[in-house]
Design a protein around this motif. Sequence first.
Motif, PDB file in Angstrom:
ATOM      1  N   GLY A   7     -19.948  46.268  -0.594  1.00 36.93           N
ATOM      2  CA  GLY A   7     -21.229  46.914  -0.903  1.00 36.93           C
ATOM      3  C   GLY A   7     -22.372  45.955  -0.655  1.00 36.93           C
ATOM      4  O   GLY A   7     -22.205  44.735  -0.678  1.00 36.93           O
ATOM      5  N   HIS A   8     -23.567  46.533  -0.387  1.00 30.01           N
ATOM      6  CA  HIS A   8     -24.762  45.754  -0.078  1.00 30.01           C
ATOM      7  C   HIS A   8     -24.505  44.870   1.157  1.00 30.01           C
ATOM      8  O   HIS A   8     -24.060  45.387   2.177  1.00 30.01           O
ATOM      9  N   SER A   9     -24.721  43.559   1.074  1.00 28.84           N
ATOM     10  CA  SER A   9     -24.461  42.713   2.254  1.00 28.84           C
ATOM     11  C   SER A   9     -23.222  41.846   2.056  1.00 28.84           C
ATOM     12  O   SER A   9     -22.999  40.886   2.798  1.00 28.84           O
ATOM     13  N   THR A  48     -26.595  33.636   3.074  1.00 29.53           N
ATOM     14  CA  THR A  48     -27.622  33.731   4.125  1.00 29.53           C
ATOM     15  C   THR A  48     -29.006  33.305   3.642  1.00 29.53           C
ATOM     16  O   THR A  48     -29.812  32.813   4.415  1.00 29.53           O
ATOM     17  N   HIS A  49     -29.312  33.572   2.349  1.00 23.37           N
ATOM     18  CA  HIS A  49     -30.614  33.168   1.803  1.00 23.37           C
ATOM     19  C   HIS A  49     -30.561  33.215   0.287  1.00 23.37           C
ATOM     20  O   HIS A  49     -29.546  33.606  -0.287  1.00 23.37           O
ATOM     21  N   GLY A  50     -31.659  32.785  -0.352  1.00 23.13           N
ATOM     22  CA  GLY A  50     -31.616  32.525  -1.789  1.00 23.13           C
ATOM     23  C   GLY A  50     -31.739  33.728  -2.702  1.00 23.13           C
ATOM     24  O   GLY A  50     -31.550  33.592  -3.912  1.00 23.13           O
ATOM     25  N   SER A  52     -31.224  36.871  -5.047  1.00 19.53           N
ATOM     26  CA  SER A  52     -30.090  37.083  -5.953  1.00 19.53           C
ATOM     27  C   SER A  52     -29.095  38.117  -5.425  1.00 19.53           C
ATOM     28  O   SER A  52     -27.915  38.057  -5.761  1.00 19.53           O
ATOM     29  N   ASP A  53     -29.563  39.071  -4.604  1.00 18.61           N
ATOM     30  CA  ASP A  53     -28.642  40.092  -4.091  1.00 18.61           C
ATOM     31  C   ASP A  53     -27.807  39.574  -2.920  1.00 18.61           C
ATOM     32  O   ASP A  53     -27.029  40.327  -2.322  1.00 18.61           O
ATOM     33  N   HIS A  54     -27.936  38.274  -2.614  1.00 20.07           N
ATOM     34  CA  HIS A  54     -27.127  37.650  -1.557  1.00 20.07           C
ATOM     35  C   HIS A  54     -26.402  36.411  -2.097  1.00 20.07           C
ATOM     36  O   HIS A  54     -25.224  36.223  -1.860  1.00 20.07           O
ATOM     37  N   PHE A  55     -27.148  35.593  -2.859  1.00 21.13           N
ATOM     38  CA  PHE A  55     -26.554  34.421  -3.518  1.00 21.13           C
ATOM     39  C   PHE A  55     -25.470  34.876  -4.494  1.00 21.13           C
ATOM     40  O   PHE A  55     -24.380  34.306  -4.546  1.00 21.13           O
ATOM     41  N   GLY A 142     -27.652  38.987   7.906  1.00 23.69           N
ATOM     42  CA  GLY A 142     -28.420  38.657   6.698  1.00 23.69           C
ATOM     43  C   GLY A 142     -29.444  39.743   6.427  1.00 23.69           C
ATOM     44  O   GLY A 142     -29.241  40.913   6.779  1.00 23.69           O
ATOM     45  N   ASP A 143     -30.545  39.367   5.790  1.00 20.11           N
ATOM     46  CA  ASP A 143     -31.683  40.287   5.639  1.00 20.11           C
ATOM     47  C   ASP A 143     -32.657  39.953   6.751  1.00 20.11           C
ATOM     48  O   ASP A 143     -33.058  38.787   6.904  1.00 20.11           O
ATOM     49  N   THR A 144     -33.076  40.940   7.507  1.00 18.55           N
ATOM     50  CA  THR A 144     -34.003  40.622   8.592  1.00 18.55           C
ATOM     51  C   THR A 144     -34.764  41.846   9.064  1.00 18.55           C
ATOM     52  O   THR A 144     -34.318  42.984   8.889  1.00 18.55           O
ATOM     53  N   MET A 193     -25.202  47.829   6.714  1.00 21.44           N
ATOM     54  CA  MET A 193     -25.115  47.242   5.361  1.00 21.44           C
ATOM     55  C   MET A 193     -26.505  47.285   4.719  1.00 21.44           C
ATOM     56  O   MET A 193     -27.457  47.764   5.309  1.00 21.44           O
ATOM     57  N   HIS A 194     -26.588  46.795   3.494  1.00 20.64           N
ATOM     58  CA  HIS A 194     -27.859  46.683   2.753  1.00 20.64           C
ATOM     59  C   HIS A 194     -28.531  48.053   2.585  1.00 20.64           C
ATOM     60  O   HIS A 194     -29.711  48.221   2.846  1.00 20.64           O
ATOM     61  N   TYR A 195     -27.726  49.061   2.182  1.00 13.70           N
ATOM     62  CA  TYR A 195     -28.288  50.390   1.909  1.00 13.70           C
ATOM     63  C   TYR A 195     -27.472  51.049   0.799  1.00 13.70           C
ATOM     64  O   TYR A 195     -26.330  50.660   0.542  1.00 13.70           O
TER      65      TYR A 195
HETATM   66 MN    MN Z   1     -31.442  41.606   0.256  1.00 10.05          MN
END
Ligand code: MN
Length: 238
Positions: A7-9, A48-50, A52-55, A142-144, A193-195
């Motif tokens: 789920g998410h990324s 991928t980045h800091g 919270s929904d990825h860390f 990642g997020d982009t 992803m990310h939806y």
């Molecule tokens: Mn995100």
Amino acid sequence: MEIRWLGHSAFEIISEEGVKILIDPFISNNPVCTIPVEDIDADIICITHGHSDHFGDAMEIANKTGAVILTNHEISLFLGNQGIDAVGMNIGGSVFAKGIKFTMLDAKHSSSIDFTEELTTGGNPASFLITLEDGTKVFHAGDTGLFSDLQNVIGKLYKPDIAMVPIGDRFTMGPFEAALATMWISPKLVIPMHYNTFPAVAQDPVVFSNFVKQLAPAVETLILNPLESCAPKFEKEE
Ligand code: MN
Ligand code: NI
């Protein structure tokens, strides 16, 4: 190879040799990931980045499993301050871990560490190109937002077999931009992803796959449900 969407990324990739790779392990606060974080195993964790929904639960999982964390230089310093060894890297660089090559590439986003009391700088956001033991290349965007190096660098130089791209809009590309990105990256298989994690990123993945059909008909779209796995196989080309 097996790919499981959490789920998410968040993705888990298990290589042919059994190496467990976790990307953006957002588990315990992820409303669509119903497995407990205690059940997650990993050898290598990519962040991928800091945000919270990825860390996510990276620290807890690393502590429990002894997994190596690969992330940008600034987040690796933050982790070091928390007593966790991490391998810092930066855009354009690669490291090998357990016979697998991890290349950090660009993403157009931001990367504050947004879950500490004071917002901490988390370096630059990134994507990862993962080259497995058999040469299969998996690109996690990642997020982009859209940017031309998705075509000029990632598509033309790295030629991923599989791409995971965010389609949720608002914080990242939406379905149309993500389909354009897919055309530029030109993988064999794309996984959105990310939806549909939160109302803010509610999206119909079929809208995305229809855009992909129009813009990049050679690319197969694979829509996974959270916790669903797939085992893509490709003909080897010379
Ligand atoms: Mn995100
Ligand atoms: Ni983000």
